[in-house]
Write a protein that holds these residues in place. Structure first.
Motif, PDB file in Angstrom:
ATOM      1  N   ARG A  75      95.413-109.336  43.845  1.00  0.00           N
ATOM      2  CA  ARG A  75      96.030-108.005  43.750  1.00  0.00           C
ATOM      3  C   ARG A  75      95.975-107.288  45.093  1.00  0.00           C
ATOM      4  NH1 ARG A  75      93.476-107.111  38.348  1.00  0.00           N
ATOM      5  NH2 ARG A  75      91.875-105.928  39.435  1.00  0.00           N
ATOM      6  N   SER A  76      94.857-107.439  45.801  1.00  0.00           N
ATOM      7  CA  SER A  76      94.711-106.798  47.116  1.00  0.00           C
ATOM      8  C   SER A  76      95.721-107.350  48.106  1.00  0.00           C
ATOM      9  CB  SER A  76      93.286-106.988  47.641  1.00  0.00           C
ATOM     10  OG  SER A  76      92.349-106.373  46.786  1.00  0.00           O
ATOM     11  N   LEU A  77      95.895-108.668  48.111  1.00  0.00           N
ATOM     12  CA  LEU A  77      96.909-109.282  48.975  1.00  0.00           C
ATOM     13  C   LEU A  77      98.297-108.750  48.636  1.00  0.00           C
ATOM     14  CD1 LEU A  77      95.826-113.033  49.082  1.00  0.00           C
ATOM     15  CD2 LEU A  77      95.926-111.458  51.029  1.00  0.00           C
ATOM     16  N   GLY A  78      98.580-108.633  47.348  1.00  0.00           N
ATOM     17  CA  GLY A  78      99.878-108.159  46.896  1.00  0.00           C
ATOM     18  C   GLY A  78     100.159-106.719  47.278  1.00  0.00           C
ATOM     19  N   ARG A  79      99.124-105.954  47.505  1.00  0.00           N
ATOM     20  CA  ARG A  79      99.285-104.544  47.891  1.00  0.00           C
ATOM     21  C   ARG A  79      99.263-104.370  49.414  1.00  0.00           C
ATOM     22  NH1 ARG A  79      99.192-101.481  43.464  1.00  0.00           N
ATOM     23  NH2 ARG A  79      98.178-102.288  41.614  1.00  0.00           N
ATOM     24  N   ALA A  80      99.196-105.483  50.128  1.00  0.00           N
ATOM     25  CA  ALA A  80      99.206-105.467  51.598  1.00  0.00           C
ATOM     26  C   ALA A  80      98.102-104.596  52.185  1.00  0.00           C
ATOM     27  CB  ALA A  80     100.579-105.059  52.117  1.00  0.00           C
ATOM     28  N   LEU A  81      96.920-104.642  51.563  1.00  0.00           N
ATOM     29  CA  LEU A  81      95.768-103.918  52.092  1.00  0.00           C
ATOM     30  C   LEU A  81      95.193-104.689  53.275  1.00  0.00           C
ATOM     31  CD1 LEU A  81      94.062-103.084  48.687  1.00  0.00           C
ATOM     32  CD2 LEU A  81      95.356-101.508  50.157  1.00  0.00           C
ATOM     33  N   ARG A  82      94.571-103.992  54.206  1.00  0.00           N
ATOM     34  CA  ARG A  82      93.846-104.666  55.299  1.00  0.00           C
ATOM     35  C   ARG A  82      92.662-105.364  54.651  1.00  0.00           C
ATOM     36  NH1 ARG A  82      94.318-106.668  60.293  1.00  0.00           N
ATOM     37  NH2 ARG A  82      95.017-104.723  61.207  1.00  0.00           N
ATOM     38  N   MET A  83      92.465-106.660  54.973  1.00  0.00           N
ATOM     39  CA  MET A  83      91.411-107.424  54.313  1.00  0.00           C
ATOM     40  C   MET A  83      90.602-108.241  55.310  1.00  0.00           C
ATOM     41  SD  MET A  83      93.498-108.690  50.930  1.00  0.00           S
ATOM     42  CE  MET A  83      92.092-109.529  50.232  1.00  0.00           C
ATOM     43  N   ALA A  84      89.366-108.483  54.939  1.00  0.00           N
ATOM     44  CA  ALA A  84      88.493-109.436  55.614  1.00  0.00           C
ATOM     45  C   ALA A  84      88.021-110.393  54.528  1.00  0.00           C
ATOM     46  CB  ALA A  84      87.307-108.720  56.258  1.00  0.00           C
ATOM     47  N   VAL A  85      87.718-111.634  54.904  1.00  0.00           N
ATOM     48  CA  VAL A  85      87.372-112.640  53.900  1.00  0.00           C
ATOM     49  C   VAL A  85      86.133-113.418  54.331  1.00  0.00           C
ATOM     50  CG1 VAL A  85      88.892-114.435  54.848  1.00  0.00           C
ATOM     51  CG2 VAL A  85      88.325-114.455  52.428  1.00  0.00           C
ATOM     52  N   TYR A  86      85.334-113.815  53.345  1.00  0.00           N
ATOM     53  CA  TYR A  86      84.155-114.649  53.573  1.00  0.00           C
ATOM     54  C   TYR A  86      84.159-115.734  52.501  1.00  0.00           C
ATOM     55  CZ  TYR A  86      79.449-115.659  55.282  1.00  0.00           C
ATOM     56  OH  TYR A  86      78.351-116.246  55.873  1.00  0.00           O
ATOM     57  N   THR A  87      84.171-116.993  52.936  1.00  0.00           N
ATOM     58  CA  THR A  87      84.199-118.111  51.985  1.00  0.00           C
ATOM     59  C   THR A  87      82.842-118.809  51.929  1.00  0.00           C
ATOM     60  OG1 THR A  87      84.904-119.751  53.608  1.00  0.00           O
ATOM     61  CG2 THR A  87      86.650-118.492  52.487  1.00  0.00           C
ATOM     62  N   ASP A  88      82.650-119.594  50.894  1.00  0.00           N
ATOM     63  CA  ASP A  88      81.388-120.327  50.726  1.00  0.00           C
ATOM     64  C   ASP A  88      81.074-121.212  51.926  1.00  0.00           C
ATOM     65  OD1 ASP A  88      80.925-119.197  48.225  1.00  0.00           O
ATOM     66  OD2 ASP A  88      81.800-120.891  47.133  1.00  0.00           O
TER      67      ASP A  88
END
Length: 136
Positions: A75-88
């Motif tokens: 949903r966040s991607l779909g709203r074009a929000l600024r994002m940071a990500v951390y994967t396992d």
């Protein structure tokens, strides 16, 4: 004071305590570097010692299970929000280049999310993150 924007860090609820703290620290730095308007002014104590700048507004830390993180991430991607990500995979790396390679090796929909952060208009962030709970 109520801000028109919101900063939120989301961590998966089954992580160990040190992992949650690590994810939170990395995600906060991602938003701070990406969005200069999130930063306040430098601090100085009564003796004149200088301290680093902090966010200008509160940061909400939320949690949920892996499925809910995936849903709110989408949903966040779909709203074009600024994002940071951390994967396992990033728990097993030792520096930024390896972290970026770990993320780049997996398609968006398959990222094994340990956590992510978002920044944007308050109402858009709230709608994207619906269902998550405050981290206790």
């Amino acid at each position: 004071m109520r801000f028109d924007t919101k900063i939120a860090v989301i961590v998966r609820d089954d992580l160990q305590a040190w992992q949650k703290l690590n994810v939170t620290a990395f995600m906060a730095s991602g938003i701070a570097f990406a969005e200069p308007e999130t930063r306040g002014e430098p601090y100085r104590d009564g003796s004149g010692a200088a301290y680093a700048t902090l966010f200008r507004q509160p940061v909400t830390v939320l949690t949920g299970d892996a499925a809910l993180l995936r849903e709110t991430f989408s949903r966040s991607l779909g709203r074009a929000l600024r994002m940071a990500v951390y994967t396992d995979a990033m728990f097993g790396t030792g520096h930024d280049a390896d972290n970026r390679a770990a993320v780049a090796s997996v398609a968006t929909e398959a990222l094994p999310l340990a956590g992510f952060a978002v920044y944007g208009a308050r109402n858009a962030v709230d709608r994207a993150l619906k269902g998550l709970r405050l981290h206790a």
